[in-house]
Design a protein around this motif. Structure first.
Motif, PDB file in Angstrom:
ATOM      1  N   VAL A  59       8.795   3.328 130.827  1.00 48.45           N
ATOM      2  CA  VAL A  59       7.545   4.048 131.067  1.00 48.45           C
ATOM      3  C   VAL A  59       7.811   4.989 132.240  1.00 48.45           C
ATOM      4  O   VAL A  59       8.325   4.569 133.282  1.00 48.45           O
ATOM      5  N   VAL A  60       7.495   6.267 132.064  1.00 51.78           N
ATOM      6  CA  VAL A  60       7.757   7.270 133.094  1.00 51.78           C
ATOM      7  C   VAL A  60       6.428   7.719 133.685  1.00 51.78           C
ATOM      8  O   VAL A  60       5.534   8.154 132.950  1.00 51.78           O
ATOM      9  N   CYS A  61       6.296   7.606 134.995  1.00 53.97           N
ATOM     10  CA  CYS A  61       5.120   8.114 135.697  1.00 53.97           C
ATOM     11  C   CYS A  61       5.530   9.377 136.441  1.00 53.97           C
ATOM     12  O   CYS A  61       6.341   9.321 137.371  1.00 53.97           O
ATOM     13  N   ALA A  62       5.020  10.520 135.993  1.00 52.40           N
ATOM     14  CA  ALA A  62       5.315  11.798 136.642  1.00 52.40           C
ATOM     15  C   ALA A  62       4.296  12.041 137.745  1.00 52.40           C
ATOM     16  O   ALA A  62       3.092  11.880 137.521  1.00 52.40           O
ATOM     17  N   VAL A  63       4.778  12.423 138.929  1.00 53.26           N
ATOM     18  CA  VAL A  63       3.898  12.604 140.082  1.00 53.26           C
ATOM     19  C   VAL A  63       4.251  13.911 140.791  1.00 53.26           C
ATOM     20  O   VAL A  63       5.409  14.155 141.121  1.00 53.26           O
ATOM     21  N   LEU A 122       0.739   8.223 127.623  1.00 56.31           N
ATOM     22  CA  LEU A 122      -0.058   7.022 127.849  1.00 56.31           C
ATOM     23  C   LEU A 122      -1.341   7.310 128.616  1.00 56.31           C
ATOM     24  O   LEU A 122      -2.248   6.474 128.614  1.00 56.31           O
ATOM     25  N   SER A 123      -1.425   8.441 129.280  1.00 54.09           N
ATOM     26  CA  SER A 123      -2.632   8.765 130.050  1.00 54.09           C
ATOM     27  C   SER A 123      -2.827  10.262 130.087  1.00 54.09           C
ATOM     28  O   SER A 123      -1.891  11.039 129.882  1.00 54.09           O
ATOM     29  N   ASP A 124      -4.050  10.666 130.365  1.00 54.21           N
ATOM     30  CA  ASP A 124      -4.331  12.077 130.605  1.00 54.21           C
ATOM     31  C   ASP A 124      -3.732  12.501 131.937  1.00 54.21           C
ATOM     32  O   ASP A 124      -3.413  11.655 132.794  1.00 54.21           O
ATOM     33  N   ASP A 125      -3.582  13.800 132.134  1.00 54.26           N
ATOM     34  CA  ASP A 125      -3.221  14.307 133.455  1.00 54.26           C
ATOM     35  C   ASP A 125      -4.371  14.004 134.408  1.00 54.26           C
ATOM     36  O   ASP A 125      -5.532  14.274 134.094  1.00 54.26           O
ATOM     37  N   ARG A 126      -4.035  13.459 135.575  1.00 51.86           N
ATOM     38  CA  ARG A 126      -5.070  13.107 136.540  1.00 51.86           C
ATOM     39  C   ARG A 126      -4.690  13.613 137.922  1.00 51.86           C
ATOM     40  O   ARG A 126      -3.511  13.789 138.235  1.00 51.86           O
ATOM     41  N   VAL A 127      -5.679  13.847 138.756  1.00 53.74           N
ATOM     42  CA  VAL A 127      -5.463  14.144 140.170  1.00 53.74           C
ATOM     43  C   VAL A 127      -6.346  13.201 140.971  1.00 53.74           C
ATOM     44  O   VAL A 127      -7.574  13.227 140.840  1.00 53.74           O
ATOM     45  N   THR A 128      -5.718  12.335 141.771  1.00 55.30           N
ATOM     46  CA  THR A 128      -6.441  11.332 142.550  1.00 55.30           C
ATOM     47  C   THR A 128      -5.799  11.212 143.926  1.00 55.30           C
ATOM     48  O   THR A 128      -4.765  11.826 144.207  1.00 55.30           O
ATOM     49  N   ASP A 129      -6.389  10.369 144.768  1.00 50.84           N
ATOM     50  CA  ASP A 129      -5.720  10.071 146.033  1.00 50.84           C
ATOM     51  C   ASP A 129      -4.585   9.080 145.769  1.00 50.84           C
ATOM     52  O   ASP A 129      -4.451   8.512 144.680  1.00 50.84           O
ATOM     53  N   ILE A 130      -3.748   8.874 146.771  1.00 49.52           N
ATOM     54  CA  ILE A 130      -2.568   8.033 146.596  1.00 49.52           C
ATOM     55  C   ILE A 130      -2.951   6.581 146.338  1.00 49.52           C
ATOM     56  O   ILE A 130      -2.273   5.877 145.587  1.00 49.52           O
ATOM     57  N   VAL A 144       2.682  24.604 128.769  1.00 48.16           N
ATOM     58  CA  VAL A 144       3.085  23.199 128.750  1.00 48.16           C
ATOM     59  C   VAL A 144       2.545  22.507 129.991  1.00 48.16           C
ATOM     60  O   VAL A 144       2.412  23.104 131.060  1.00 48.16           O
ATOM     61  N   SER A 145       2.210  21.240 129.842  1.00 46.04           N
ATOM     62  CA  SER A 145       1.727  20.444 130.969  1.00 46.04           C
ATOM     63  C   SER A 145       2.810  20.293 132.028  1.00 46.04           C
ATOM     64  O   SER A 145       3.951  19.926 131.717  1.00 46.04           O
ATOM     65  N   THR A 146       2.464  20.560 133.274  1.00 47.15           N
ATOM     66  CA  THR A 146       3.410  20.372 134.371  1.00 47.15           C
ATOM     67  C   THR A 146       3.886  18.934 134.451  1.00 47.15           C
ATOM     68  O   THR A 146       5.074  18.668 134.678  1.00 47.15           O
ATOM     69  N   LEU A 147       2.985  17.986 134.243  1.00 47.20           N
ATOM     70  CA  LEU A 147       3.365  16.583 134.365  1.00 47.20           C
ATOM     71  C   LEU A 147       4.241  16.129 133.205  1.00 47.20           C
ATOM     72  O   LEU A 147       5.185  15.349 133.394  1.00 47.20           O
ATOM     73  N   GLU A 148       3.957  16.610 131.994  1.00 47.71           N
ATOM     74  CA  GLU A 148       4.855  16.254 130.893  1.00 47.71           C
ATOM     75  C   GLU A 148       6.219  16.892 131.111  1.00 47.71           C
ATOM     76  O   GLU A 148       7.254  16.284 130.804  1.00 47.71           O
ATOM     77  N   ALA A 149       6.246  18.124 131.627  1.00 51.32           N
ATOM     78  CA  ALA A 149       7.523  18.771 131.929  1.00 51.32           C
ATOM     79  C   ALA A 149       8.289  17.988 132.987  1.00 51.32           C
ATOM     80  O   ALA A 149       9.524  17.915 132.947  1.00 51.32           O
ATOM     81  N   THR A 150       7.582  17.384 133.929  1.00 51.29           N
ATOM     82  CA  THR A 150       8.222  16.576 134.967  1.00 51.29           C
ATOM     83  C   THR A 150       8.836  15.315 134.372  1.00 51.29           C
ATOM     84  O   THR A 150       9.940  14.895 134.750  1.00 51.29           O
ATOM     85  N   ALA A 151       8.124  14.704 133.437  1.00 50.53           N
ATOM     86  CA  ALA A 151       8.581  13.446 132.851  1.00 50.53           C
ATOM     87  C   ALA A 151       9.609  13.635 131.747  1.00 50.53           C
ATOM     88  O   ALA A 151      10.473  12.776 131.534  1.00 50.53           O
ATOM     89  N   TYR A 152       9.554  14.745 131.024  1.00 54.07           N
ATOM     90  CA  TYR A 152      10.307  14.910 129.783  1.00 54.07           C
ATOM     91  C   TYR A 152      11.828  14.805 129.940  1.00 54.07           C
ATOM     92  O   TYR A 152      12.503  14.298 129.025  1.00 54.07           O
ATOM     93  N   PRO A 153      12.422  15.249 131.039  1.00 50.35           N
ATOM     94  CA  PRO A 153      13.871  15.075 131.179  1.00 50.35           C
ATOM     95  C   PRO A 153      14.305  13.608 131.166  1.00 50.35           C
ATOM     96  O   PRO A 153      15.492  13.316 130.984  1.00 50.35           O
ATOM     97  N   ALA A 168      -2.507  13.392 144.598  1.00 47.01           N
ATOM     98  CA  ALA A 168      -1.370  13.332 143.681  1.00 47.01           C
ATOM     99  C   ALA A 168      -1.830  13.691 142.279  1.00 47.01           C
ATOM    100  O   ALA A 168      -2.854  13.209 141.807  1.00 47.01           O
ATOM    101  N   GLY A 169      -1.070  14.548 141.607  1.00 47.12           N
ATOM    102  CA  GLY A 169      -1.265  14.775 140.179  1.00 47.12           C
ATOM    103  C   GLY A 169      -0.317  13.847 139.446  1.00 47.12           C
ATOM    104  O   GLY A 169       0.875  13.788 139.788  1.00 47.12           O
ATOM    105  N   TRP A 170      -0.796  13.124 138.458  1.00 46.46           N
ATOM    106  CA  TRP A 170       0.081  12.158 137.795  1.00 46.46           C
ATOM    107  C   TRP A 170      -0.355  11.879 136.359  1.00 46.46           C
ATOM    108  O   TRP A 170      -1.508  12.102 135.985  1.00 46.46           O
ATOM    109  N   ALA A 171       0.611  11.421 135.574  1.00 49.29           N
ATOM    110  CA  ALA A 171       0.370  11.006 134.195  1.00 49.29           C
ATOM    111  C   ALA A 171       1.518  10.095 133.792  1.00 49.29           C
ATOM    112  O   ALA A 171       2.618  10.166 134.358  1.00 49.29           O
ATOM    113  N   MET A 172       1.261   9.246 132.804  1.00 48.68           N
ATOM    114  CA  MET A 172       2.275   8.295 132.353  1.00 48.68           C
ATOM    115  C   MET A 172       2.659   8.565 130.907  1.00 48.68           C
ATOM    116  O   MET A 172       1.826   8.930 130.075  1.00 48.68           O
ATOM    117  N   PHE A 173       3.958   8.348 130.617  1.00 48.36           N
ATOM    118  CA  PHE A 173       4.527   8.584 129.296  1.00 48.36           C
ATOM    119  C   PHE A 173       5.432   7.413 128.929  1.00 48.36           C
ATOM    120  O   PHE A 173       6.076   6.817 129.791  1.00 48.36           O
TER     121      PHE A 173
END
Length: 236
Positions: free
Chosen positions: A108-112, A135-143, A92-101, A120-125
């Motif tokens: 709109v939930v942004c998991a970081v 709403l977005s793919d898992d991404r890793v970017t600067d802040i 399971v995606s770490t970011l979806e697991a972060t947002a799913y609760p 930062a690893g982040w994605a939106m749901f």
């Protein structure tokens, strides 16, 4: 019960997930480098608490994004147990697991998560209207890139959201920080997602399940090797 392994960041956790009831037992720890020393004793204790691997019905493991050594440790143990026991394994995606609760938040939930190297690893749901969609793919970017991507009312979830809350909320005044405790919240999200996948009859081949780092390379693209021309024979 399903065994859930979550070692995406420095905060590691394993748990027993009872479908329809939730988290039955868990172990958590902090690791500065990798989770090998803490992970196996925690897994062994939970398997014994469950009554042995024969009492388990599946295994779920977070696949990232996250730390290189951390993810390898968790997935290595999950795959080894799946091979040895024949239990179905799902990633399971770490970011979806972060947002799913927070799927009942109506926002709109942004998991970081903190992905290392000030990244930062982040994605939106989207949890509005009682639904759930990515709403977005898992991404890793600067802040900076993460902060510039935040628009409108939004719930910020995860360790990274807490670490950078001041910066992220200053960038988007309509964002708010989720009330949660990590890594327990992320472990619960991974457990619920694992149960849903297994109930649909899905499973991943252990040999093909790999960490998803989603991180830009730490060094530049290697240059192609220099072409060596054929030398001419010297004339006498």
């Amino acid at each position: 019960m399903h065994l859930i392994i979550e070692t995406s960041t420095g905060a590691g956790a394993v748990g027993l997930w009872r479908p329809g009831h939730g988290l039955a037992a868990s172990r958590e720890w902090e690791s500065l480098h990798n989770h090998t020393a803490e992970l196996m004793p925690a897994v062994r204790a939970l398997v014994e608490e469950a009554g042995g691997t024969e009492r388990l019905t599946g295994i779920g493991a977070a696949t990232g994004p996250g730390g290189f050594s951390a993810l390898r440790a968790g997935l290595g143990v999950a795959k080894g147990l799946a091979f040895a026991s024949g239990l179905p394994l799902v990633g399971v995606s770490t970011l979806e697991a972060t947002a799913y609760p927070h799927r009942g938040s109506g926002a709109v939930v942004c998991a970081v998560i903190v992905a290392g190297r000030a990244l930062a690893g982040w994605a939106m749901f989207d949890a509005r209207g009682g639904g759930w969609r990515r709403l977005s793919d898992d991404r890793v970017t600067d802040i900076d890139e993460l902060a510039a991507s935040l628009r409108g009312e939004m719930l910020l979830a995860g360790e990274g959201a807490a670490a950078w809350a001041e910066r992220l909320i200053a960038e988007n005044g309509e964002a708010r920080l989720a009330e949660e405790r990590q890594p327990a919240s992320r472990l619960c999200g991974a457990g619920a997602l694992t149960a849903e996948r297994l109930e649909r009859g899905e499973r991943d081949a252990p040999a093909g399940l790999a960490p998803h780092y989603a991180r830009p390379p730490g060094i530049g693209t290697p240059k192609p090797p220099a072409r060596v021309g054929r030398g001419r024979a010297a004339r006498g």
